[in-house]
Design an enzyme around this catalytic site. Structure first.
Site, PDB file in Angstrom:
ATOM      1  N   ASP A   1       9.272   2.608   1.451  1.00 45.35           N
ATOM      2  CA  ASP A   1       8.102   3.307   1.962  1.00 45.35           C
ATOM      3  C   ASP A   1       8.025   3.048   3.463  1.00 45.35           C
ATOM      4  O   ASP A   1       7.552   2.006   3.900  1.00 45.35           O
ATOM      5  CB  ASP A   1       6.842   2.800   1.247  1.00 45.35           C
ATOM      6  CG  ASP A   1       5.579   3.511   1.747  1.00 45.35           C
ATOM      7  OD1 ASP A   1       5.642   4.182   2.790  1.00 45.35           O
ATOM      8  OD2 ASP A   1       4.531   3.367   1.078  1.00 45.35           O
TER       9      ASP A   1
ATOM     10  N   PHE B   1       0.859  -1.188   0.000  1.00 47.93           N
ATOM     11  CA  PHE B   1       0.000   0.000   0.000  1.00 47.93           C
ATOM     12  C   PHE B   1       0.892   1.233   0.000  1.00 47.93           C
ATOM     13  O   PHE B   1       1.744   1.384   0.864  1.00 47.93           O
ATOM     14  CB  PHE B   1      -0.931   0.036   1.214  1.00 47.93           C
ATOM     15  CG  PHE B   1      -1.858   1.223   1.169  1.00 47.93           C
ATOM     16  CD1 PHE B   1      -3.012   1.196   0.401  1.00 47.93           C
ATOM     17  CD2 PHE B   1      -1.541   2.399   1.850  1.00 47.93           C
ATOM     18  CE1 PHE B   1      -3.842   2.316   0.323  1.00 47.93           C
ATOM     19  CE2 PHE B   1      -2.367   3.515   1.772  1.00 47.93           C
ATOM     20  CZ  PHE B   1      -3.526   3.467   1.002  1.00 47.93           C
TER      21      PHE B   1
ATOM     22  N   LYS C   1       2.858   9.800   8.162  1.00 48.54           N
ATOM     23  CA  LYS C   1       2.174   9.337   9.383  1.00 48.54           C
ATOM     24  C   LYS C   1       2.751   9.936  10.673  1.00 48.54           C
ATOM     25  O   LYS C   1       2.400  11.050  10.999  1.00 48.54           O
ATOM     26  CB  LYS C   1       2.151   7.810   9.397  1.00 48.54           C
ATOM     27  CG  LYS C   1       1.238   7.270   8.280  1.00 48.54           C
ATOM     28  CD  LYS C   1       0.470   6.030   8.662  1.00 48.54           C
ATOM     29  CE  LYS C   1      -0.710   5.808   7.754  1.00 48.54           C
ATOM     30  NZ  LYS C   1      -0.455   5.015   6.561  1.00 48.54           N
TER      31      LYS C   1
HETATM   32  C1  LIG Z   1      -0.715   5.370   5.071  1.00 45.85           C
HETATM   33  C2  LIG Z   1       0.289   4.941   4.084  1.00 45.85           C
HETATM   34  C3  LIG Z   1       0.513   5.652   2.889  1.00 45.85           C
HETATM   35  C4  LIG Z   1      -0.353   6.823   2.481  1.00 45.85           C
HETATM   36  O1  LIG Z   1      -0.261   7.895   3.339  1.00 45.85           O
HETATM   37  P1  LIG Z   1      -1.365   9.074   3.262  1.00 45.85           P
HETATM   38  O2  LIG Z   1      -0.841  10.104   4.220  1.00 45.85           O
HETATM   39  O3  LIG Z   1      -2.666   8.495   3.654  1.00 45.85           O
HETATM   40  O4  LIG Z   1      -1.375   9.567   1.860  1.00 45.85           O
HETATM   41  C5  LIG Z   1       1.538   5.237   2.064  1.00 45.85           C
HETATM   42  N1  LIG Z   1       2.290   4.168   2.367  1.00 45.85           N
HETATM   43  C6  LIG Z   1       2.124   3.461   3.502  1.00 45.85           C
HETATM   44  C7  LIG Z   1       3.012   2.310   3.805  1.00 45.85           C
HETATM   45  C8  LIG Z   1       1.107   3.812   4.394  1.00 45.85           C
HETATM   46  O5  LIG Z   1       0.902   3.087   5.508  1.00 45.85           O
END
Ligand SMILES: *Cc1c(COP(=O)(O)O)cnc(C)c1O
Length: 396
Positions: free
Chosen positions: A222, A137, A251
């Site tokens: 990520d 994700f 986050k």
């Molecule tokens: C939450 C998340 C995102 C997206 O972040 P947003 O601030 O909602 O755009 C991207 N990558 C990972 C691994 C995430 O947990």
């Protein structure tokens, strides 16, 4: 239930979330209160956002002070809290340079653009393909969505962005076979969060790093969910003993304030020049002040991250014990630090609802995985209370 507010919420907001029927109004540490005054223990923590708990005094004071001094100026000028934050991130990571944005998806977009630009400038002009993992994700904007290796998120938004390819996570041979002459980067979460807390085998990321070096590919991590102390280290790559070329953060980065960042080595970062990438709000003084306060608190004596490792283990052990007591309800317990998942034999909706009714907020991901991402300050007593409640629910 606060019916009037909830009715208005449904009337005026686009229906993009299945929301619990409560209105949250106030928070302190591990606790939040709804509009009727009911108290909850928050094991969701904004999904790995509220790393210091709700309204941590240092973050609150930093925001108050900065709000009185300067809320926003253009990035056409140097900004003091932004410089301080970039220095702090560089001093505590593999990176030499930082680009600030406002969210995880934006950080991923920036990372994708940086990887493509670097490859075109420095490797070969026909290289643009990025390999990502199934189950990953990476966010909801179009390129981040395309990078996300889950069809259910793509549906209805085609045509997607060209140049992405997917392989099974934690399978080095699949990755090897997917590399072509067009590949410029591999983009992975060190631990897959939304997929239900999937941890790779110990040497996987090391092998990926080696594969990148052998094929002149960039390794993009990520760490939007795994970063900011969540695994017991400031960044999860430190746990796996490798270094990426580019890293996306968001986050927990500013302890609850919207903030994202792309970190990179000097060589890679040089691919961005004035005119190639930008963000009006990225690195906004208020967000940076909140982030500096968050990181300084996280790093203070290393106490919080040590606590995270220790309490995370206690938490995981407690869930393992629950699994032994309820083998017909629980399939597996997974996780590192305070990024924990408990896979159930059935969908977790009813469990989440029962917990909410009993004053505990927990999250469900991937349909049947309970995900626990509480503030790093969570105590044994609070964990005991959650586990006792789950025991009670499974037993009834
Ligand atoms: C939450 C998340 C995102 C997206 O972040 P947003 O601030 O909602 O755009 C991207 N990558 C990972 C691994 C995430 O947990």
């Amino acid at each position: 239930m606060d019916k009037k507010l909830i009715d208005e919420s449904k009337k005026y907001l686009m229906n993009t979330y299945n929301r619990a029927p409560i209105v949250l109004r106030k928070g302190r540490g591990m606790k939040v209160w709804d509009s009727l005054g009911k108290e909850y223990l928050d094991f969701v923590g904004g999904i790995a956002v509220n790393c210091l708990g709700h309204c941590h005094p240092k973050v609150v004071i930093a925001i108050q002070k900065q709000a009185q001094r300067l809320i926003h100026v253009s990035n056409l000028y140097h900004i003091e809290p932004q410089i301080k934050l970039a220095k702090l991130l560089v001093e505590h990571s593999f990176a030499d340079k930082v680009f600030f944005c406002n969210s995880g998806a934006e950080a991923i977009e920036g990372a994708i653009k940086l990887a493509r630009k670097y490859a075109k400038d420095h490797v070969a002009s026909h290289k643009y393909e990025i390999i990502t993992a199934y189950g990953s994700f990476h966010g909801r904007t179009l390129a981040a969505l395309t990078a996300t290796g889950q069809e259910k998120f793509h549906k209805g938004f085609e045509p997607l962005v060209p140049g992405f390819k997917y392989v099974p996570f934690n399978d080095i041979d699949a990755l090897k076979n997917a590399i072509t002459d067009k590949t410029c980067a591999i983009l992975l979460e060190p631990i897959q969060g939304e997929a239900g807390i999937k941890i790779p085998s110990e040497d996987y990321l090391k092998q990926v790093r080696q594969l990148c070096d052998e094929n002149k590919l960039l390794l993009v991590l990520d760490e939007v969910q795994t970063g900011m102390g969540r695994t017991g280290k400031l960044f999860a790559y430190q746990y796996f003993d490798i270094k990426p070329d580019i890293m996306a953060l968001a986050k927990g980065l500013a302890g609850g304030f919207p903030m994202g960042a792309v970190l990179a080595t000097d060589a890679v970062a040089a691919a961005f020049q004035p005119g190639t990438h930008a963000s009006t709000f990225g690195g906004n003084p208020l967000a940076c002040a909140a982030s500096v306060a968050t990181i300084e608190t996280l790093l203070e004596d290393g106490f919080l991250m040590d606590h995270c490792s220790r309490i995370g283990k206690y938490f995981k052990d407690s869930l393992e014990k629950l699994k032994r007591d309820f083998p017909s309800n629980i399939v597996e317990v997974r996780g590192l630090g305070l990024l924990l998942g408990m896979e159930l034999t059935k969908t977790c909706g009813p469990i989440v609802e029962s917990c909410t009714a009993r004053g505990i907020l927990i999250n469900c991901t991937s349909g049947n995985v309970l995900r626990f991402t509480p503030p790093l300050t969570v105590t044994e007593k609070e964990i005991d209370h959650l586990v006792d409640t789950l025991e009670d629910i499974f037993g009834s």
